[in-house]
Write a protein that holds these residues in place. Structure first.
Motif, PDB file in Angstrom:
ATOM      1  N   GLU A  99       0.824  -1.258  -0.165  1.00 11.96           N
ATOM      2  CA  GLU A  99      -0.066   0.041  -0.122  1.00 11.96           C
ATOM      3  C   GLU A  99       0.873   1.186  -0.116  1.00 11.96           C
ATOM      4  O   GLU A  99       0.411   2.495  -0.250  1.00 11.96           O
ATOM      5  CB  GLU A  99      -0.874   0.090   1.062  1.00 11.96           C
ATOM      6  CG  GLU A  99      -1.975  -1.105   1.360  1.00 11.96           C
ATOM      7  CD  GLU A  99      -1.501  -1.878   2.473  1.00 11.96           C
ATOM      8  OE1 GLU A  99      -0.639  -2.967   2.172  1.00 11.96           O
ATOM      9  OE2 GLU A  99      -1.936  -2.088   3.627  1.00 11.96           O
ATOM     10  N   TYR A 134      -0.693 -13.659   8.079  1.00 11.83           N
ATOM     11  CA  TYR A 134      -1.331 -14.062   7.074  1.00 11.83           C
ATOM     12  C   TYR A 134      -0.404 -15.147   6.556  1.00 11.83           C
ATOM     13  O   TYR A 134       0.321 -15.249   5.738  1.00 11.83           O
ATOM     14  CB  TYR A 134      -1.379 -13.026   6.079  1.00 11.83           C
ATOM     15  CG  TYR A 134      -2.104 -11.642   6.201  1.00 11.83           C
ATOM     16  CD1 TYR A 134      -2.151 -10.653   7.170  1.00 11.83           C
ATOM     17  CD2 TYR A 134      -3.284 -11.519   5.061  1.00 11.83           C
ATOM     18  CE1 TYR A 134      -3.115  -9.627   7.292  1.00 11.83           C
ATOM     19  CE2 TYR A 134      -3.996 -10.532   5.204  1.00 11.83           C
ATOM     20  CZ  TYR A 134      -3.817  -9.696   6.206  1.00 11.83           C
ATOM     21  OH  TYR A 134      -4.798  -8.388   6.207  1.00 11.83           O
ATOM     22  N   ARG A 147      -7.326  -3.977  -4.526  1.00  5.66           N
ATOM     23  CA  ARG A 147      -6.462  -3.193  -4.873  1.00  5.66           C
ATOM     24  C   ARG A 147      -6.640  -1.779  -5.305  1.00  5.66           C
ATOM     25  O   ARG A 147      -5.915  -0.839  -5.277  1.00  5.66           O
ATOM     26  CB  ARG A 147      -5.610  -4.118  -6.124  1.00  5.66           C
ATOM     27  CG  ARG A 147      -4.938  -5.325  -5.364  1.00  5.66           C
ATOM     28  CD  ARG A 147      -4.263  -6.150  -6.206  1.00  5.66           C
ATOM     29  NE  ARG A 147      -3.573  -7.441  -5.330  1.00  5.66           N
ATOM     30  CZ  ARG A 147      -3.242  -8.437  -5.945  1.00  5.66           C
ATOM     31  NH1 ARG A 147      -2.989  -8.368  -7.289  1.00  5.66           N
ATOM     32  NH2 ARG A 147      -2.662  -9.413  -5.740  1.00  5.66           N
ATOM     33  N   VAL A 162     -12.399 -12.185   1.457  1.00  4.93           N
ATOM     34  CA  VAL A 162     -11.766 -10.940   0.946  1.00  4.93           C
ATOM     35  C   VAL A 162     -12.897 -10.221  -0.112  1.00  4.93           C
ATOM     36  O   VAL A 162     -13.911 -10.731  -0.265  1.00  4.93           O
ATOM     37  CB  VAL A 162     -10.468 -11.574  -0.090  1.00  4.93           C
ATOM     38  CG1 VAL A 162      -9.781 -12.317   0.982  1.00  4.93           C
ATOM     39  CG2 VAL A 162     -10.894 -12.380  -1.286  1.00  4.93           C
ATOM     40  N   TYR A 206     -16.113  -7.645   5.010  1.00  6.32           N
ATOM     41  CA  TYR A 206     -16.663  -6.320   4.596  1.00  6.32           C
ATOM     42  C   TYR A 206     -18.175  -6.262   5.035  1.00  6.32           C
ATOM     43  O   TYR A 206     -18.831  -5.516   4.925  1.00  6.32           O
ATOM     44  CB  TYR A 206     -16.520  -5.867   2.876  1.00  6.32           C
ATOM     45  CG  TYR A 206     -14.967  -6.192   2.601  1.00  6.32           C
ATOM     46  CD1 TYR A 206     -14.255  -5.004   3.070  1.00  6.32           C
ATOM     47  CD2 TYR A 206     -14.330  -7.104   2.500  1.00  6.32           C
ATOM     48  CE1 TYR A 206     -12.860  -4.871   2.800  1.00  6.32           C
ATOM     49  CE2 TYR A 206     -12.874  -7.197   2.036  1.00  6.32           C
ATOM     50  CZ  TYR A 206     -12.240  -6.073   2.444  1.00  6.32           C
ATOM     51  OH  TYR A 206     -10.850  -6.008   2.311  1.00  6.32           O
TER      52      TYR A 206
HETATM   53  C1  PBG Z   1      -1.819  -6.752   1.271  1.00  8.14           C
HETATM   54  C2  PBG Z   1      -3.028  -7.202   1.323  1.00  8.14           C
HETATM   55  C3  PBG Z   1      -3.905  -7.593   0.163  1.00  8.14           C
HETATM   56  C4  PBG Z   1      -5.149  -7.791   0.900  1.00  8.14           C
HETATM   57  C5  PBG Z   1      -5.219  -7.725   2.227  1.00  8.14           C
HETATM   58  N1  PBG Z   1      -3.667  -7.355   2.695  1.00  8.14           N
HETATM   59  C6  PBG Z   1      -3.912  -7.329  -1.124  1.00  8.14           C
HETATM   60  C7  PBG Z   1      -2.927  -8.423  -1.663  1.00  8.14           C
HETATM   61  O1  PBG Z   1      -2.117  -9.200  -1.393  1.00  8.14           O
HETATM   62  O2  PBG Z   1      -2.567  -8.233  -2.983  1.00  8.14           O
HETATM   63  C8  PBG Z   1      -6.483  -8.222   0.094  1.00  8.14           C
HETATM   64  C9  PBG Z   1      -7.663  -8.311   0.849  1.00  8.14           C
HETATM   65  C10 PBG Z   1      -8.995  -8.223  -0.071  1.00  8.14           C
HETATM   66  O3  PBG Z   1      -9.120  -8.773  -1.132  1.00  8.14           O
HETATM   67  O4  PBG Z   1     -10.211  -7.976   0.694  1.00  8.14           O
HETATM   68  N2  PBG Z   1      -0.743  -7.467   0.903  1.00  8.14           N
END
Ligand code: PBG
Length: 323
Positions: free
Chosen positions: A116, A189, A202, A272, A312
């Motif tokens: 980010e 994670y 994204r 997600v 969400y």
């Molecule tokens: C950061 C991150 C991501 C998500 C959570 N932390 C994006 C990625 O790995 O590209 C995705 C979460 C979502 O899609 O709700 N690395």
């Protein structure tokens, strides 16, 4: 079988899987400023918010009895190493301080990653190695440690590293302990796939890789359950306190396998952005009942073995399950 299905009361009596708001975690996107609300078109109902507006969101989350919020920061300026990630006045750091003033009892989880904050959108330090661009693992660890200590000092309750670097948990544990943050839990994670279901996120976090993809560090969706277990095992050995599987719905088998292999380790599933967006989009076309589909997804994640659900729908679902 039908004798126990005819009376709604008996159906409720024999139900094994229940949803409770205390297990829901609400993702929030923070950016600098005052009274800033930037709607995220790919995630209807969600917006990038400035710290003052995040406080109101956190208060609502606490009133609904949600388990925690998960903060993502979007800085004003991105650079090659994502240095805004450990700025004392960074969006996440500011949001933590504001939430701690208004809603001190609500646990704050912070997402820890470079993507980010870095202008190239990758989850670490990008370098050319042998003529090809790649994320340098160990240099990235140093940056993640700085970011984690900064979040911890601002008052985060749980750190959630999402970059899928090797040795990430060991480095973070050592870095946090060295900074006197021995009490701070890490939610890893641990089992994170290179998934197309992150698309809407994204846009929300403005973190699309400018070139290439994340397959050099995130897991291949076709990889074995054994590899998922190994990722989880490594993180536990390195000091993770909680594990996560991500995404949720397409990986129910993985949730079950990790949950069964490590009973007693708190397990989260990340429902997600793509899982949310596709249901909301279909509902807007009149093709699905959003509420029913959302609750069915969350029940499935719970039944598979996840106790914590990052979703969400957290706020709406809290209302739905208490009706
Ligand atoms: C950061 C991150 C991501 C998500 C959570 N932390 C994006 C990625 O790995 O590209 C995705 C979460 C979502 O899609 O709700 N690395």
């Amino acid at each position: 079988m039908r004798r126990l299905r005819q009376h709604p009361g008996i159906r409720a009596l024999v139900t094994e899987t229940r949803l409770h708001p205390a297990n829901f975690i609400l993702p929030l996107f923070v950016r600098n400023g005052k009274n800033v609300r930037k709607e995220i078109s790919s995630l209807p109902g969600h917006a990038q918010l400035s710290p003052d507006l995040i406080a109101a969101e956190a208060e609502e989350a606490a009133q609904l009895g949600l388990g925690a919020v998960l903060l993502f920061g979007i800085p004003d300026k991105k650079d090659a190493v994502g240095s805004a990630a450990w700025a004392e006045d960074g969006p996440v750091q500011q949001a933590i301080r504001v939430i701690k003033k208004t809603t001190p009892d609500l646990p704050i989880i912070t997402d820890l990653c470079c993507c980010e904050y870095a202008d190239h959108g990758h989850c670490g330090v990008l370098e050319q190695e042998c003529g090809r661009w790649d994320v340098n693992n160990d240099k990235t660890l140093e940056l993640l440690v700085r970011q984690s200590v900064s979040h911890a000092q601002a008052g985060a309750d749980i750190i959630a590293p999402s970059g899928m670097m090797d040795g990430m948990i060991r480095a973070l544990r050592a870095g946090l302990d060295g900074a006197g943050q021995t009490h701070l839990p890490i939610m890893s994670y641990a089992v994170k796939f290179a998934s197309a279901f992150y698309g809407p996120f994204r846009e929300a976090a403005e973190s699309t890789p400018q070139a290439g993809n994340r397959r050099g560090y995130q897991m291949d969706p076709a990889s074995s359950l054994g590899q998922a277990v190994r990722e989880a095992q490594l993180d536990l050995d390195e000091g993770a306190d909680m594990l996560m599987v991500k995404p949720g719905l397409p990986y129910l088998d993985v949730i079950r396998e990790v949950g069964r292999t490590f009973p007693g380790v708190p397990l989260a599933a990340y429902n997600v952005s793509g899982e949310y967006a596709m249901a909301v989009a279909a509902a807007r076309n009149g093709w699905l009942d959003e509420r029913a589909v959302a609750l069915e997804m969350l029940i499935a994640l719970r039944r598979a073995g996840a106790s914590m659900l990052i979703t969400y729908w957290a706020k709406q679902a809290a209302g739905w399950v208490s009706e």
